[in-house]
Design a protein around this motif. Structure first.
Motif, PDB file in Angstrom:
ATOM      1  N   ALA A   1      25.229 -17.413   0.924  1.00 41.96           N
ATOM      2  CA  ALA A   1      24.239 -16.756   0.557  1.00 41.96           C
ATOM      3  C   ALA A   1      24.132 -15.762   1.319  1.00 41.96           C
ATOM      4  O   ALA A   1      23.719 -14.808   0.523  1.00 41.96           O
ATOM      5  N   ALA A   2      24.409 -15.791   2.527  1.00 33.63           N
ATOM      6  CA  ALA A   2      23.830 -15.035   3.059  1.00 33.63           C
ATOM      7  C   ALA A   2      25.416 -13.682   2.467  1.00 33.63           C
ATOM      8  O   ALA A   2      24.351 -12.338   2.562  1.00 33.63           O
ATOM      9  N   ASN A   3      26.063 -13.365   1.780  1.00 36.47           N
ATOM     10  CA  ASN A   3      27.069 -12.968   1.201  1.00 36.47           C
ATOM     11  C   ASN A   3      25.755 -12.929  -0.046  1.00 36.47           C
ATOM     12  O   ASN A   3      26.323 -11.102  -0.403  1.00 36.47           O
ATOM     13  N   ARG A   4      25.136 -12.824  -0.244  1.00 37.47           N
ATOM     14  CA  ARG A   4      24.075 -12.940  -1.591  1.00 37.47           C
ATOM     15  C   ARG A   4      22.971 -11.677  -1.511  1.00 37.47           C
ATOM     16  O   ARG A   4      22.715 -10.993  -1.998  1.00 37.47           O
TER      17      ARG A   4
ATOM     18  N   ALA B   1      14.561  -5.256  -1.670  1.00 37.49           N
ATOM     19  CA  ALA B   1      15.793  -6.036  -1.713  1.00 37.49           C
ATOM     20  C   ALA B   1      15.559  -7.687  -2.021  1.00 37.49           C
ATOM     21  O   ALA B   1      15.869  -8.770  -1.890  1.00 37.49           O
ATOM     22  N   ARG B   2      14.440  -7.802  -0.299  1.00 37.09           N
ATOM     23  CA  ARG B   2      13.978  -9.127  -0.421  1.00 37.09           C
ATOM     24  C   ARG B   2      13.676 -10.144  -1.742  1.00 37.09           C
ATOM     25  O   ARG B   2      13.174 -11.167  -2.406  1.00 37.09           O
ATOM     26  N   ALA B   3      12.302  -9.328  -2.639  1.00 35.37           N
ATOM     27  CA  ALA B   3      12.424  -9.426  -3.504  1.00 35.37           C
ATOM     28  C   ALA B   3      13.443  -9.775  -4.674  1.00 35.37           C
ATOM     29  O   ALA B   3      13.315 -10.907  -5.387  1.00 35.37           O
TER      30      ALA B   3
ATOM     31  N   LEU C   1      16.845 -17.584  -2.799  1.00 39.34           N
ATOM     32  CA  LEU C   1      17.257 -16.854  -0.975  1.00 39.34           C
ATOM     33  C   LEU C   1      16.325 -17.760  -0.159  1.00 39.34           C
ATOM     34  O   LEU C   1      14.950 -17.165  -0.165  1.00 39.34           O
ATOM     35  N   THR C   2      16.633 -17.929   1.402  1.00 36.29           N
ATOM     36  CA  THR C   2      15.523 -17.385   2.654  1.00 36.29           C
ATOM     37  C   THR C   2      16.330 -15.889   3.259  1.00 36.29           C
ATOM     38  O   THR C   2      16.949 -16.737   4.162  1.00 36.29           O
ATOM     39  N   PRO C   3      16.244 -15.403   2.681  1.00 36.35           N
ATOM     40  CA  PRO C   3      16.330 -14.134   3.898  1.00 36.35           C
ATOM     41  C   PRO C   3      15.298 -13.439   4.748  1.00 36.35           C
ATOM     42  O   PRO C   3      14.352 -13.478   5.066  1.00 36.35           O
TER      43      PRO C   3
ATOM     44  N   ASN D   1      20.086 -11.900   7.385  1.00 38.90           N
ATOM     45  CA  ASN D   1      20.624 -13.637   7.623  1.00 38.90           C
ATOM     46  C   ASN D   1      20.026 -14.132   6.448  1.00 38.90           C
ATOM     47  O   ASN D   1      19.487 -14.054   5.929  1.00 38.90           O
ATOM     48  N   ALA D   2      20.839 -15.542   6.170  1.00 40.44           N
ATOM     49  CA  ALA D   2      19.764 -16.468   5.171  1.00 40.44           C
ATOM     50  C   ALA D   2      20.216 -17.374   5.323  1.00 40.44           C
ATOM     51  O   ALA D   2      21.454 -18.316   6.543  1.00 40.44           O
TER      52      ALA D   2
END
Length: 440
Positions: A314-317, A339-341, A348-350, A395-396
């Motif tokens: 998930a962090a890689n994504r 990026a957040r969008a 994901l929860t970025p 982080n995710a």
């Protein structure tokens, strides 16, 4: 012989190679070899970056003033390898005479700084350093004189009050009226990376990754015995043994099933723990800043639990969402929002808090988020420029089924280069855990 061949190759100016998978520890140059390379890289920067910036900004003179141990951050990056600090007061002057002529590089001091600047002060003829500077400026009659004074960027705020007063007192009012307080030259100089530097930078990341890989292994960690602090200090000692320095004390935290908060310092590493480290070193005037994850295998395990592996993925994504959002001319705030969008749309929860890197670990340029602010920030209003290096830090959050759905931050940080078209990692990125076997 191998090191000399490598040094010769590094001195060639050319395009940076494509990023590769993390490599073994490369040979480390001796201090003398580093000095030779440092000065060659600096001469190339002075020849190419300064004239371009001054002409872009319409500045025909740039004056930098620094005192010993209170150096302007920019001046520190313009000193040759044998001058570790300004001498008493060091004044650097860049002057663009126009008409396509080369930009003059002058120093109103006793020393020529390894031939990179032309000495322009004879104390025997004119004992007053400020008067000597005033004569130099009057003779060239610049229209716009840039000075490093900024309310926003610490990197462009290196001219202290007392030195500004000395400079101002030496010049007539008409010349003082030509002062231009600007961030653009200082920040532009610090954030720009040259092709020659980008042949060196991947090696710094190879060293960084190699040290992390060894630290998060059974060579350093004995589960049930080794503490977080043991690993942190091993990393410090390892860097020192290579003749390098860290720019911050290494971090190591232990994430454990059932523990609401990460364990640190004298906590003992146990089987089943997830380990996180934050580590950066300085080499050839450049810095690395990397966060990676390890897992301590339980007896019978061959890999980290799937829930942890999914969290790293998930962090890689989130990394992909960020690096695909870079565009020349967008501000850091705009890249953050894009990026957040993307990450949120992907479920994901970025949390994104990336920054430029280079001469400084937390480098000059536009910030892309902060760990405590995921909205627009004044420090993120600078446009993204090509040929800049970045610490892709984020982080995710994800829940781990094997840990009773405990929510964990999967933190990642890797260093990358933006060439204006795409972002590429300098030495790859982490996609699988460092694995530490059970104690024998």
């Amino acid at each position: 012989m191998h090191r000399l061949i490598m040094l010769a190759a590094l001195l060639l100016v050319g395009a940076a190679p494509a990023a590769a998978a993390p490599a073994a520890m490369p040979p480390v140059l001796t201090l003398r070899e580093r000095a030779t390379l440092h000065d060659r890289l600096l001469a190339d920067r002075l020849d190419t970056i300064v004239p371009k910036l001054m002409r872009e900004q319409g500045i025909d003179m740039w004056v930098l003033v620094a005192r010993e141990y209170v150096e302007d951050p920019v001046v520190m990056t313009m000193l040759d390898a044998e001058n570790l600090h300004a001498r008493r007061r060091t004044i650097l002057v860049f002057f663009d005479p126009g008409a396509g002529k080369p930009v003059e590089r002058l120093t109103v001091s006793r020393y020529g700084l390894a031939g990179l600047f032309q000495p322009a002060w004879n104390p025997e003829a004119e004992p007053d350093q400020w008067k000597a500077l005033a004569k130099l400026i009057a003779a060239r009659d610049p229209k716009r004189i840039a000075i490093n004074s900024s309310a926003l960027s610490q990197f462009a705020d290196g001219l202290t009050l007392s030195q500004f007063e000395g400079l101002s007192a030496a010049l007539p009012p008409a010349m003082r009226a030509r002062f231009v307080r600007t961030d653009e030259l200082a920040v532009g100089w610090l954030e720009a990376r040259t092709p020659a530097e980008m042949k060196v930078y991947p090696q710094l990341l190879q060293v960084t990754h190699a040290i992390i890989a060894e630290a998060l292994s059974n060579k350093v960690i004995t589960p049930g015995k080794t503490t977080a602090n043991d690993v942190r200090w091993w990393m410090r000692e390892k860097v020192s043994s290579l003749g390098m320095t860290v720019w911050f004390h290494p971090s190591l935290s232990i994430f454990r099933k059932g523990q609401a908060a990460a364990l640190q310092e004298d906590a003992v590493i146990q089987p089943g723990d997830m380990l996180w480290t934050d580590f950066g070193i300085t080499y050839l005037g450049l810095n690395s800043d990397v966060q990676q994850l390890g897992y301590v295998l339980k007896p019978g395990e061959r890999d980290a639990p799937k829930g942890l592996r999914d969290g790293l993925a998930a962090a890689n994504r989130v990394q992909d969402a960020l690096t695909s959002s870079y565009r020349v001319g967008l501000t850091g705030n705009q890249v953050l929002a894009a990026a957040r969008a993307k990450a949120i749309a992907a479920g994901l929860t970025p949390s994104i808090y990336s920054h430029p890197i280079g001469f400084h670990g937390h480098g000059a340029g536009s910030s892309i988020g902060f760990w405590d602010n995921q909205n627009a920030d004044p420090r993120g209003e600078r446009p993204i420029r090509p040929n800049t290096a970045w610490s892709i830090e984020l982080n995710a959050k994800a829940r781990v089924p094997e840990w009773d759905n405990q929510e964990i931050e999967f933190r990642q940080e890797e260093n990358a280069f933006f060439d204006g078209a795409s972002v590429r990692y300098l030495d790859g990125r982490q996609t699988a855990f460092h694995l530490i076997g059970p104690a024998k």
